[in-house]
Design an enzyme around this catalytic site. Structure first.
Site, PDB file in Angstrom:
ATOM      1  N   GLU A 182       5.399 -22.282  23.354  1.00 39.92           N
ATOM      2  CA  GLU A 182       5.008 -22.856  24.648  1.00 39.92           C
ATOM      3  C   GLU A 182       5.433 -21.984  25.832  1.00 39.92           C
ATOM      4  O   GLU A 182       6.092 -22.448  26.762  1.00 39.92           O
ATOM      5  CB  GLU A 182       5.589 -24.261  24.775  1.00 39.92           C
ATOM      6  CG  GLU A 182       5.075 -25.222  23.710  1.00 39.92           C
ATOM      7  CD  GLU A 182       5.663 -26.613  23.807  1.00 39.92           C
ATOM      8  OE1 GLU A 182       4.964 -27.586  23.447  1.00 39.92           O
ATOM      9  OE2 GLU A 182       6.832 -26.736  24.231  1.00 39.92           O
ATOM     10  N   HIS A 203      10.567 -21.859  27.975  1.00 37.14           N
ATOM     11  CA  HIS A 203      11.645 -22.864  27.974  1.00 37.14           C
ATOM     12  C   HIS A 203      12.957 -22.238  28.452  1.00 37.14           C
ATOM     13  O   HIS A 203      14.016 -22.463  27.874  1.00 37.14           O
ATOM     14  CB  HIS A 203      11.813 -23.462  26.574  1.00 37.14           C
ATOM     15  CG  HIS A 203      10.700 -24.387  26.178  1.00 37.14           C
ATOM     16  ND1 HIS A 203      10.486 -25.603  26.766  1.00 37.14           N
ATOM     17  CD2 HIS A 203       9.703 -24.241  25.256  1.00 37.14           C
ATOM     18  CE1 HIS A 203       9.425 -26.185  26.230  1.00 37.14           C
ATOM     19  NE2 HIS A 203       8.918 -25.375  25.312  1.00 37.14           N
ATOM     20  N   ASP A 237      17.198 -24.676  26.924  1.00 35.34           N
ATOM     21  CA  ASP A 237      15.853 -25.108  27.273  1.00 35.34           C
ATOM     22  C   ASP A 237      15.749 -25.159  28.797  1.00 35.34           C
ATOM     23  O   ASP A 237      16.671 -24.750  29.509  1.00 35.34           O
ATOM     24  CB  ASP A 237      15.515 -26.462  26.651  1.00 35.34           C
ATOM     25  CG  ASP A 237      14.046 -26.560  26.269  1.00 35.34           C
ATOM     26  OD1 ASP A 237      13.195 -26.567  27.175  1.00 35.34           O
ATOM     27  OD2 ASP A 237      13.743 -26.610  25.054  1.00 35.34           O
TER      28      ASP A 237
END
Length: 548
Positions: free
Chosen positions: A350, A286, A226
């Protein structure tokens, strides 16, 4: 009763066992006579307090004195059941203080006063993970079609051994005679553990695996990369762990990573408990930790740090550069070599596309591939990675954003987290689905209004009853579409739940979740579950689980 009558009764039982062609274990008459006292039966069933609730529990007359058990018998398939029998012996010792020998039974051996394990004689409808647990006054039969079923029968037996007071009357303990038939409703019963935002030790992961197995979960999803950390050793890309595994500076430096050997050890540990481990390597978003290690992976090539804050960051992998795909394939080849699971999670959630709009490499890729926009550019990346994974006999899993942009390969699995809309859309398109709606199964969310005071405002309160009311199959699907729902997965994201707080975030909600994916929906009842949890909370405490 005279000694002569007792002697004759025992001989009759043995004769019935030897000459009954149906039974593989203990005699079944008169033990199968069901008690006529309904109140007594209700009390026996309710006091079993098994979680998750079995498919069927049939009380029968009598009780088993635990002290009468003298050995563990492997009735057949010793090569497949030996390790489970050894663990059963350890379980029995922990809860009774008595060591039982494990023996491979001969065809003419009397199995009385034993725990008998067999892959013969059970119903074929039990499938890969179902089992029968037959408790008689003179022994217990564990029967299943496959070893996983025997293992889950052992978990149920563990709960029956665990009384409200673990230390009281261990020598005189009894278990009511029951016939339990059980199997899961879903094949995917998972937990996501976020080891990227906060590193978690191998010992802690193994402990979590034990808790999962106890509750009959079978998939551990490790979120390994991440913005705040890269946690898996990639030998061809050493900077990922030399740089990407650490954030901050000096005394504030924080991080860690798993060597490939450590991960193989965890995988083997989980496999022994019938849990498969799914790795997640986030892309294209990420990815700050990867870009901090290799700045050329981004559109600009500008060096950035491993992030020390939480959130969504604009620096993402550049799908316009062919070198990005070379990097991803090198990483995934090593991940595949470590993880034998047929599934590999690539994130896909995202991912801001602002930099792609200004990137000459990305815009050239859009033109060359005849794509309409940056949404389709992400779909192009997903398709290329899916094709690569397919060449290694792996199936791609991604969060529900991978539906955006169109063209998702048919074999891709969608994990629906932004509610159940993604699950509906994907299943209607013919994709397999894992249901993980954040409002029901994200366990970093607060459990009460009081707990919410110390959490970010955007986190919804997710009570134990709310989790229990969750159904993995969304409404409105046809039977054919509903078959695409593999099951469900709960998640513990670690931005606000580091290792020390995981227990209190997971429990008792994990207990409610395991029942939503194991037990039939029409058998679930909140009041009944709450009653069983009263005893189960004591079990958790005795296992040093810090339940909320």
């Amino acid at each position: 009763m005279s000694n002569k009558i007792r002697f004759l009764s025992v001989r009759l039982c043995i004769l019935f066992y030897v000459f009954n062609p149906i039974s593989i274990g203990f005699p079944s008459e008169p033990i199968h006579t069901i008690s006529s006292n309904i109140d007594e039966l209700t009390t026996i069933v309710n006091h079993s307090f098994i979680i998750p609730k079995p498919l069927s529990i049939k009380p029968i007359d009598g009780a088993l004195a635990v002290a009468s058990i003298t050995r563990i018998h492997i009735w057949d398939n010793a090569d497949k059941l030996q390790s489970i029998a050894n663990e059963l012996a350890q379980t029995f010792f922990v809860h009774t203080g008595r060591a039982l020998p494990v023996k491979i039974a001969s065809p003419h051996e009397n199995p009385m006063n034993s725990l008998l394990l067999s892959l013969s004689g059970s119903q074929e409808s039990l499938g890969e993970e179902g089992y029968e647990l037959l408790i008689r006054p003179h022994g217990i039969e564990f029967r299943a079609q496959k070893p996983a079923g025997i293992f889950y029968a052992m978990q149920t037996f563990r709960q029956l051994l665990q009384t409200e007071n673990q230390e009281s009357d261990r020598a005189d303990r009894t278990i009511p005679c029951l016939e339990i038939t059980d199997k899961p409703q879903f094949s995917w019963r998972g937990l996501l553990l976020d080891c990227a935002r906060h590193f978690m030790t191998t010992e802690f992961i193994k402990r979590t695996i034990d808790q999962m197995a106890y509750h009959k979960l079978n998939v551990l999803h490790l979120h390994l990369t991440d913005d705040q950390g890269w946690r898996i050793e990639i030998k061809r890309c050493p900077e990922l762990t030399e740089i990407g595994a650490w954030r901050g500076e000096g005394d504030e430096r924080y991080g860690g990573f798993y060597t490939q050997d450590e991960l193989k050890e965890i995988i083997a540990y989980a496999a022994g408990r019938f849990i498969q481990i799914i790795p997640e390597i986030e892309m294209p978003g990420h990815a700050s930790a990867a870009i901090a290690s290799y700045p050329q992976l981004s559109c600009s090539g500008t060096p950035i740090p491993v992030q020390t804050q939480w959130g969504i960051f604009d620096d993402v992998l550049c799908p316009g550069k062919e070198s990005t795909f070379q990097f991803l394939e090198e990483v995934l080849e090593e991940v595949i070599a470590v993880f034998p699971s047929p599934f590999l999670h690539i994130g896909g959630d995202e991912a801001p596309r602002a930099h792609w709009q200004q990137c000459p490499h990305c815009q050239q890729r859009i033109r060359e591939e005849h794509l309409e926009n940056e949404h389709q550019l992400q779909s192009y990346l997903i398709r290329r990675i899916e094709k690569f994974l397919t060449s290694y006999n792996r199936r791609l899993i991604g969060w529900d954003e991978i539906l955006e942009g169109g063209g998702l390969p048919a074999a891709a699995v969608v994990q629906s987290w932004r509610g159940m809309e993604g699950a509906v859309e994907a299943s209607q398109m013919g994709h397999d689905v894992i249901s993980s709606p954040c409002q029901f199964v994200y366990f970093d969310y607060p459990q009460t209004e009081e707990q919410a005071k110390s959490k970010p405002d955007w986190m919804m309160v997710t009570t134990l009853q709310k989790v229990y009311d969750f159904h993995p199959v969304p409404e409105g699907l046809t039977p054919a579409q509903a078959k695409h729902i593999l099951g469900a997965e709960c998640a513990i994201w670690s931005e606000h739940a580091p290792q020390a707080e995981v227990d209190r975030q997971l429990f008792p909600r994990l207990c409610a979740f395991c029942e939503t994916v194991w037990s039939p929906a029409d058998s679930r009842n909140w009041e009944d579950f709450s009653n069983r949890m009263r005893v189960h909370q004591i079990r958790l405490k005795n296992m040093n689980v810090d339940s909320y």
